[in-house]
Every structure is written in C-alpha cells, then in structure tokens.
Scaffold this motif. Structure first.
Motif, PDB file in Angstrom:
ATOM      1  N   THR A 138       0.841  -1.194   0.000  1.00  5.49           N
ATOM      2  CA  THR A 138       0.000   0.000   0.000  1.00  5.49           C
ATOM      3  C   THR A 138       0.872   1.238   0.000  1.00  5.49           C
ATOM      4  O   THR A 138       1.707   1.425   0.897  1.00  5.49           O
ATOM      5  CB  THR A 138      -0.932   0.029   1.231  1.00  5.49           C
ATOM      6  N   LEU A 139       0.696   2.065  -1.021  1.00  6.52           N
ATOM      7  CA  LEU A 139       1.444   3.308  -1.133  1.00  6.52           C
ATOM      8  C   LEU A 139       0.529   4.486  -0.836  1.00  6.52           C
ATOM      9  O   LEU A 139      -0.569   4.593  -1.388  1.00  6.52           O
ATOM     10  CB  LEU A 139       2.031   3.462  -2.540  1.00  6.52           C
ATOM     11  N   LEU A 146       5.291   3.776   2.244  1.00  5.60           N
ATOM     12  CA  LEU A 146       4.966   2.483   1.647  1.00  5.60           C
ATOM     13  C   LEU A 146       4.742   1.498   2.785  1.00  5.60           C
ATOM     14  O   LEU A 146       5.608   1.346   3.658  1.00  5.60           O
ATOM     15  CB  LEU A 146       6.103   1.997   0.743  1.00  5.60           C
ATOM     16  N   HIS A 147       3.576   0.833   2.790  1.00  3.17           N
ATOM     17  CA  HIS A 147       3.222  -0.102   3.844  1.00  3.17           C
ATOM     18  C   HIS A 147       3.209  -1.527   3.291  1.00  3.17           C
ATOM     19  O   HIS A 147       2.747  -1.767   2.165  1.00  3.17           O
ATOM     20  CB  HIS A 147       1.832   0.217   4.406  1.00  3.17           C
ATOM     21  N   ILE A 162       8.525   6.881  -8.297  1.00  2.00           N
ATOM     22  CA  ILE A 162       8.904   5.645  -8.984  1.00  2.00           C
ATOM     23  C   ILE A 162       7.986   4.494  -8.568  1.00  2.00           C
ATOM     24  O   ILE A 162       7.470   3.752  -9.414  1.00  2.00           O
ATOM     25  CB  ILE A 162      10.378   5.299  -8.695  1.00  2.00           C
ATOM     26  N   ILE A 163       7.767   4.339  -7.268  1.00  2.00           N
ATOM     27  CA  ILE A 163       6.913   3.245  -6.787  1.00  2.00           C
ATOM     28  C   ILE A 163       5.480   3.434  -7.270  1.00  2.00           C
ATOM     29  O   ILE A 163       4.801   2.467  -7.637  1.00  2.00           O
ATOM     30  CB  ILE A 163       6.975   3.158  -5.248  1.00  2.00           C
ATOM     31  N   GLU A 164       5.025   4.687  -7.319  1.00  2.00           N
ATOM     32  CA  GLU A 164       3.678   4.956  -7.836  1.00  2.00           C
ATOM     33  C   GLU A 164       3.558   4.489  -9.286  1.00  2.00           C
ATOM     34  O   GLU A 164       2.561   3.853  -9.670  1.00  2.00           O
ATOM     35  CB  GLU A 164       3.367   6.445  -7.733  1.00  2.00           C
ATOM     36  N   SER A 165       4.577   4.767 -10.099  1.00  2.00           N
ATOM     37  CA  SER A 165       4.552   4.344 -11.501  1.00  2.00           C
ATOM     38  C   SER A 165       4.560   2.824 -11.619  1.00  2.00           C
ATOM     39  O   SER A 165       3.848   2.244 -12.440  1.00  2.00           O
ATOM     40  CB  SER A 165       5.757   4.930 -12.251  1.00  2.00           C
ATOM     41  N   LEU A 166       5.364   2.164 -10.799  1.00  2.00           N
ATOM     42  CA  LEU A 166       5.432   0.696 -10.838  1.00  2.00           C
ATOM     43  C   LEU A 166       4.097   0.068 -10.446  1.00  2.00           C
ATOM     44  O   LEU A 166       3.648  -0.904 -11.065  1.00  2.00           O
ATOM     45  CB  LEU A 166       6.539   0.202  -9.905  1.00  2.00           C
ATOM     46  N   LEU A 167       3.464   0.637  -9.433  1.00  2.00           N
ATOM     47  CA  LEU A 167       2.168   0.104  -8.992  1.00  2.00           C
ATOM     48  C   LEU A 167       1.079   0.360 -10.031  1.00  2.00           C
ATOM     49  O   LEU A 167       0.241  -0.510 -10.296  1.00  2.00           O
ATOM     50  CB  LEU A 167       1.776   0.736  -7.649  1.00  2.00           C
ATOM     51  N   GLU A 168       1.089   1.548 -10.620  1.00  2.00           N
ATOM     52  CA  GLU A 168       0.073   1.888 -11.616  1.00  2.00           C
ATOM     53  C   GLU A 168       0.182   1.009 -12.862  1.00  2.00           C
ATOM     54  O   GLU A 168      -0.828   0.670 -13.485  1.00  2.00           O
ATOM     55  CB  GLU A 168       0.193   3.360 -12.011  1.00  2.00           C
ATOM     56  N   LEU A 225       7.376  -4.162 -11.446  1.00  2.00           N
ATOM     57  CA  LEU A 225       7.148  -4.655 -10.099  1.00  2.00           C
ATOM     58  C   LEU A 225       6.983  -6.169 -10.161  1.00  2.00           C
ATOM     59  O   LEU A 225       6.186  -6.691 -10.942  1.00  2.00           O
ATOM     60  CB  LEU A 225       5.892  -4.002  -9.510  1.00  2.00           C
ATOM     61  N   ARG A 226       7.769  -6.864  -9.371  1.00  2.00           N
ATOM     62  CA  ARG A 226       7.767  -8.331  -9.377  1.00  2.00           C
ATOM     63  C   ARG A 226       7.186  -8.826  -8.062  1.00  2.00           C
ATOM     64  O   ARG A 226       7.819  -8.741  -7.016  1.00  2.00           O
ATOM     65  CB  ARG A 226       9.186  -8.854  -9.573  1.00  2.00           C
ATOM     66  N   ILE A 227       5.969  -9.320  -8.102  1.00  2.00           N
ATOM     67  CA  ILE A 227       5.287  -9.802  -6.907  1.00  2.00           C
ATOM     68  C   ILE A 227       5.351 -11.322  -6.879  1.00  2.00           C
ATOM     69  O   ILE A 227       4.802 -11.997  -7.752  1.00  2.00           O
ATOM     70  CB  ILE A 227       3.826  -9.316  -6.871  1.00  2.00           C
ATOM     71  N   THR A 228       6.048 -11.857  -5.887  1.00  2.00           N
ATOM     72  CA  THR A 228       6.232 -13.308  -5.815  1.00  2.00           C
ATOM     73  C   THR A 228       5.489 -13.936  -4.636  1.00  2.00           C
ATOM     74  O   THR A 228       5.474 -15.144  -4.498  1.00  2.00           O
ATOM     75  CB  THR A 228       7.727 -13.643  -5.669  1.00  2.00           C
ATOM     76  N   TRP A 229       4.889 -13.095  -3.790  1.00  2.00           N
ATOM     77  CA  TRP A 229       4.149 -13.619  -2.636  1.00  2.00           C
ATOM     78  C   TRP A 229       2.674 -13.739  -2.976  1.00  2.00           C
ATOM     79  O   TRP A 229       2.185 -13.170  -3.945  1.00  2.00           O
ATOM     80  CB  TRP A 229       4.346 -12.715  -1.424  1.00  2.00           C
TER      81      TRP A 229
END
Length: 234
Positions: A138-139, A146-147, A162-168, A225-229
């Motif tokens: 959660t951003l 960032l949570h 940067i994180i906002e762009s990756l999440l979007e 963004l690489r989500i592995t969980w």
C-alpha cells in the motif's frame, strides 16, 4: 499539536516569533542549520513555515521551491524587503503570504491562523487521500509512505514517484523514459544515472519491508514490479 517551523537567521527575531507562537498554543521549531533546511523540514513535518528571504548560502525563494517539490504546507515569507517585486517573487516561488519587517506579532498570528484554516480547517478543500494497493503493498503518495504487513518505509518524493509508476503499471513494464519524466522537475536535471541511483534506493526500501527482488530490470525497456508472494501470506 500544530507545528510552525521558523527559518530566520536573526536568532533574536526567531526566538521572539517562537515564544509568541508557543504562547498561542502552537509548537514552534526554529531551524538552526541553514545548509540543511530540507532535512529539518522532513524531520519536523511542520503544518506551516515562516520563511525569511535573506538567508546564508541559499535564499528563501530557493528553499520554498525545494519545499514545494515535496509539500503543499502553507509558507509565509517574512522579510525586511518591502518592494512589490519581492512580494511577487515570493508568491511566484510558491509562497502563500508575505509579511514585512518590522511586524506586529498579532498580525503574524492572524496570518498564521488564516493560512491554517485555508489548508486544514473550515476553508480547506475536502479531498480524499490517494491510496495505491497491489497484493498487500500500500502506497500513500501524499504521505511518502509504503506499507507492507505491519512495516512502514518512509520515502523521498522521487522514490514515491517511482513506486507509484510501478504500482500503476503492474504487471506491465514502466519504461525508463516514462520514469525519467516522472521524476523530472523544473529545477533539477535528471539523467540516466540519477534514475539508476533512485531505483537502487527504491529496492532498499522494499528490502526494509522484507520484500526481496521487488523491482525487476527489463533489459532495454525499463522496470517492472515483481510480486512473488501470495495474498494469503500478507
């Protein structure tokens, strides 16, 4: 308690303002290191800033521009300069109001209360906070936070962008050029190396939260963004 940060190199004036502000139930924070105004600003997170124009090294216009890259908190300039152009420059560089020296403390307090009402009180626009969420991440872009699970990482503005762009764009790739334009501003030239440095910092922030390998480099394209969980692990 509402915090008022004072950036004034005349210590007598700064202490006088501080004592008056404290008397009216606010918390004053007086800046003492004029090379590290932004560090003090970030650590203090003030609700309003009183800012002199004539300061060591960089003037108040410069510091107001830097603050505006990260915050919309009210900025009131206080200066011995009385020319109309000085007031125009103060407003053009991101200030909200201008007080000339010598000043009456009651006028300063009235302007402080007015700006606080406009920013946070009865006159403030009622805007919902933006939140971006993806698989437990959660951003909060306006908090620069960032949570993940019970952890919280504090971010800079560029890291947040940067994180906002990756999440979007997840699960798509965020192009290098798009990211460069995202973290570009009118005052700073951003080159390829600057992006690389900020990507490294972003990866460290994910690592602080226990997320390994969160930012994947896509050769010749950008980052993803690489989500592995899995959701149930969050």
């Amino acid at each position: 308690m509402t915090k008022i940060m004072i950036v004034e190199d005349d210590r007598k004036i700064a202490d006088y303002l501080g004592s008056f502000i404290d008397k009216y139930g606010y918390q004053s924070v007086i800046a003492t290191d004029f090379e590290e105004i932004m560090t003090t600003f970030r650590e203090t997170a003030p609700d309003l800033l009183l800012l002199d124009i004539n300061l060591p090294s960089y003037d108040g216009y410069y510091w107001c521009r830097q603050i505006r890259k990260e915050s919309i908190c009210p900025v009131i300039f206080i200066s011995a300069r009385t020319g109309e152009m000085d007031q125009v420059m103060a407003l053009d560089n991101g200030g909200d109001d201008f007080i000339t020296k010598p000043f009456h403390p009651d006028i300063v307090m009235a302007k402080i209360r007015s700006q606080l009402r406009r920013a946070y009180g009865e006159y403030a626009a009622k805007l919902e906070e933006r939140v971006l969420t993806q698989h437990g991440l959660t951003l909060y872009p306006e908090r620069y936070e960032l949570h993940f699970k019970i952890g919280i990482a504090q971010l800079t503005k560029k890291e947040t962008d940067i994180i906002e762009s990756l999440l979007e764009r997840y699960p798509r790739v965020a192009g290098r050029q798009d990211l460069l334009e995202k973290i570009w501003d009118d005052q700073t030239y951003v080159d390829e190396n600057t992006l690389n440095v900020n990507i490294t910092r972003v990866r460290k922030k994910f690592k602080e939260l226990g997320v390994e390998g969160a930012v994947e480099t896509v050769r010749g394209a950008g980052y993803r963004l690489r989500i592995t969980w899995k959701e149930e692990e969050v």
